[in-house]
Design a protein around this motif. Structure first.
Motif, PDB file in Angstrom:
ATOM      1  N   GLY A 130       0.772  -1.221  -0.063  1.00  0.00           N
ATOM      2  CA  GLY A 130      -0.074   0.021  -0.068  1.00  0.00           C
ATOM      3  C   GLY A 130       0.914   1.158  -0.117  1.00  0.00           C
ATOM      4  N   GLY A 131       0.272   2.279  -0.126  1.00  0.00           N
ATOM      5  CA  GLY A 131       0.959   3.950  -0.128  1.00  0.00           C
ATOM      6  C   GLY A 131       0.307   4.916  -0.946  1.00  0.00           C
ATOM      7  N   LEU A 132       1.074   5.721  -1.488  1.00  0.00           N
ATOM      8  CA  LEU A 132       0.644   6.357  -2.558  1.00  0.00           C
ATOM      9  C   LEU A 132       0.719   5.681  -3.771  1.00  0.00           C
ATOM     10  N   TYR A 148      -5.515  13.702  -8.803  1.00  0.00           N
ATOM     11  CA  TYR A 148      -6.067  12.818  -8.038  1.00  0.00           C
ATOM     12  C   TYR A 148      -5.179  11.747  -7.709  1.00  0.00           C
ATOM     13  N   ALA A 149      -5.269  11.157  -6.527  1.00  0.00           N
ATOM     14  CA  ALA A 149      -4.580   9.896  -6.266  1.00  0.00           C
ATOM     15  C   ALA A 149      -5.329   8.913  -5.337  1.00  0.00           C
ATOM     16  N   TYR A 150      -4.709   7.745  -5.847  1.00  0.00           N
ATOM     17  CA  TYR A 150      -4.946   6.310  -5.286  1.00  0.00           C
ATOM     18  C   TYR A 150      -4.350   6.380  -4.118  1.00  0.00           C
ATOM     19  N   GLY A 184      -4.777   0.289  -7.459  1.00  0.00           N
ATOM     20  CA  GLY A 184      -4.229   1.450  -7.582  1.00  0.00           C
ATOM     21  C   GLY A 184      -4.446   2.147  -8.964  1.00  0.00           C
ATOM     22  N   GLY A 185      -4.797   1.513  -9.930  1.00  0.00           N
ATOM     23  CA  GLY A 185      -5.005   2.183 -11.219  1.00  0.00           C
ATOM     24  C   GLY A 185      -5.949   3.202 -11.416  1.00  0.00           C
ATOM     25  N   LEU A 186      -5.504   4.289 -12.044  1.00  0.00           N
ATOM     26  CA  LEU A 186      -6.437   5.503 -12.229  1.00  0.00           C
ATOM     27  C   LEU A 186      -6.127   6.107 -13.782  1.00  0.00           C
ATOM     28  N   VAL A 187      -7.402   6.179 -14.405  1.00  0.00           N
ATOM     29  CA  VAL A 187      -7.208   6.872 -15.643  1.00  0.00           C
ATOM     30  C   VAL A 187      -8.525   7.455 -15.948  1.00  0.00           C
ATOM     31  N   PHE A 188      -8.466   8.834 -16.494  1.00  0.00           N
ATOM     32  CA  PHE A 188      -9.664   9.565 -17.096  1.00  0.00           C
ATOM     33  C   PHE A 188     -10.070   9.125 -18.540  1.00  0.00           C
ATOM     34  N   ALA A 189     -11.226   8.899 -18.604  1.00  0.00           N
ATOM     35  CA  ALA A 189     -11.802   8.605 -19.956  1.00  0.00           C
ATOM     36  C   ALA A 189     -11.932  10.112 -20.625  1.00  0.00           C
ATOM     37  N   PHE A 195     -11.983   5.945 -14.099  1.00  0.00           N
ATOM     38  CA  PHE A 195     -11.996   4.530 -13.998  1.00  0.00           C
ATOM     39  C   PHE A 195     -10.853   4.323 -12.789  1.00  0.00           C
ATOM     40  N   VAL A 196     -11.264   3.647 -11.973  1.00  0.00           N
ATOM     41  CA  VAL A 196     -10.436   3.092 -10.894  1.00  0.00           C
ATOM     42  C   VAL A 196     -10.279   1.557 -10.811  1.00  0.00           C
TER      43      VAL A 196
END
Length: 387
Positions: A130-132, A148-150, A184-189, A195-196
């Motif tokens: 875990g973490g940033l 934005y951060a997960y 931890g995946g992040l992407v804007f459509a 999407f997370v």
């Protein structure tokens, strides 16, 4: 088994831009720097201060590549980091990278100017993996300057957002937290929705449990509200470490598994990636890699070419797809064993890949300048036809 420089002027311009867009990097919190930079909204953040069980490690100073062994390596844009994981390329061509174990965010430059420390996201819990983790920038970043951060806390995984130097405010909370497989995946459509990618937390049964957010790809708007019937967009994933877009509506996920090969999945609404039990309606992977080549931790798409960062494989895989999204030829590789464990892969507007190493994560063998951020033009470029 695991399924598992451009120009000096650009660096100076990047520093000048962030002096405006990222203003307020002080102990007093965020100070608006223009008419389109609102104060963070929402309830007080639940990402709290470090605790006795989760202290904040003291960040080290980033090394200047000009004065290190890496001075002669044009691929290295920053070194001396600690497990850089999330990375986003800014509109000016520089990048912001986040350290998983410290929560520190730094700006790095394609011309190898010294990295600039921006802020530290407090209260992240780094137990296990875990973490940033993932980073993304707002679809309207030039107007609002929001990141934005997960992140992992002591009780959950969550998505937060903040202006640089400001307070992280929760967007999506309650994602299950474990010692391993925290996603931890992040992407804007292209339509501005988010999407997370999450992990099964080491409990495989959660991945196909419709009542759990674990082992899923989630779909929300910028405020964390479900899109469509969501927030669950697809299920049956083991550990979604990265998400990437390819073409108008093609979404891909790197899925690192506790058993069997790691996979690149094509993510579809209502789809099931088949973990832990493949059923008649499950979708098979686009391509998978065995343990010696796997540990997939990042992906980027250029036309019909997908680039995958491999931690255990210590390389970048290059996967060519045809017009249907299927693999069209045997995958190739580059940077094999050159920089150690390779994680995040992000494509910039010039066709270069920003890549982070992960040799300080307790599994790799760190060198004197690890960890590093690379910027590399891939051999042969990419097939530019849209998917």
């Amino acid at each position: 088994m695991s399924r598992q420089r451009a120009r000096r002027g650009r660096g100076l311009a990047g520093a000048a831009l962030l002096a405006v867009v990222l203003a307020g990097c002080g102990s007093d919190g965020y100070e608006p720097a223009g008419p389109f930079r609102p104060q963070p909204e929402g309830p007080p953040p639940q990402v709290g201060p470090p605790t006795e069980s989760s202290p904040a490690p003291a960040p080290g100073d980033p090394a200047d590549p000009e004065s290190e062994e890496d001075a002669g390596d044009p691929n290295v844009v920053a070194s001396g980091l600690l497990v850089p994981t999330g990375l986003v390329v800014l509109p000016d061509g520089s990048a912001v990278v986040g350290e998983r174990e410290t929560g520190r965010l730094l700006q790095v430059f394609p011309d190898r100017s010294p990295a600039r420390e921006l802020m530290t996201v407090g209260g992240v819990d780094t137990a296990g993996d875990g973490g940033l983790l993932g980073l993304a920038i707002s679809p309207t970043f030039p107007e609002d300057g929001l990141f934005y951060a997960y992140v992992s806390t002591a009780t959950d995984n969550r998505v937060v957002r903040f202006p640089m130097g400001g307070t992280p405010n929760p967007v999506l909370t309650g994602i299950p937290r474990g010692e391993t497989h925290n996603g931890g995946g992040l992407v804007f459509a292209p339509d501005g929705t988010l999407f997370v990618g999450t992990g099964d937390t080491g409990n495989a049964g959660l991945a196909q449990d419709p009542a759990s957010l674990a082992g899923k790809v989630l779909h929300v708007d910028v405020f964390g509200r479900p899109v469509g019937a969501g927030p669950v967009h697809s299920s049956g994933h083991s550990d979604v470490t990265a998400l990437c877009w390819g073409g108008e509506q093609a979404l891909y996920a790197t899925d690192e598994s506790a058993e069997g090969p790691d996979a690149l999945d094509a993510v579809t609404e209502g789809g099931d990636a088949g973990w832990p039990t493949a059923g008649p309606d499950s979708t098979g992977p686009v391509v998978d890699f065995g343990p010696a080549e796997g540990g997939l931790g990042g992906c980027a798409v250029a036309g019909r070419t997908v680039f995958l960062g491999a931690l255990d494989g210590r390389r970048i895989h290059t996967v060519q797809l045809d017009g249907t999204g299927a693999v069209s030829q045997e995958p190739t590789e580059f940077l094999t064993e050159r920089y150690g464990r390779l994680r995040t892969v992000v494509l910039d507007d010039e066709g270069a890949l920003w890549i982070t190493t992960s040799n300080e994560d307790g599994v790799g063998t760190p060198g004197p300048d690890d960890d590093r951020v690379l910027r590399v033009f891939p051999p042969g470029g990419a097939q530019d036809s849209p998917l």
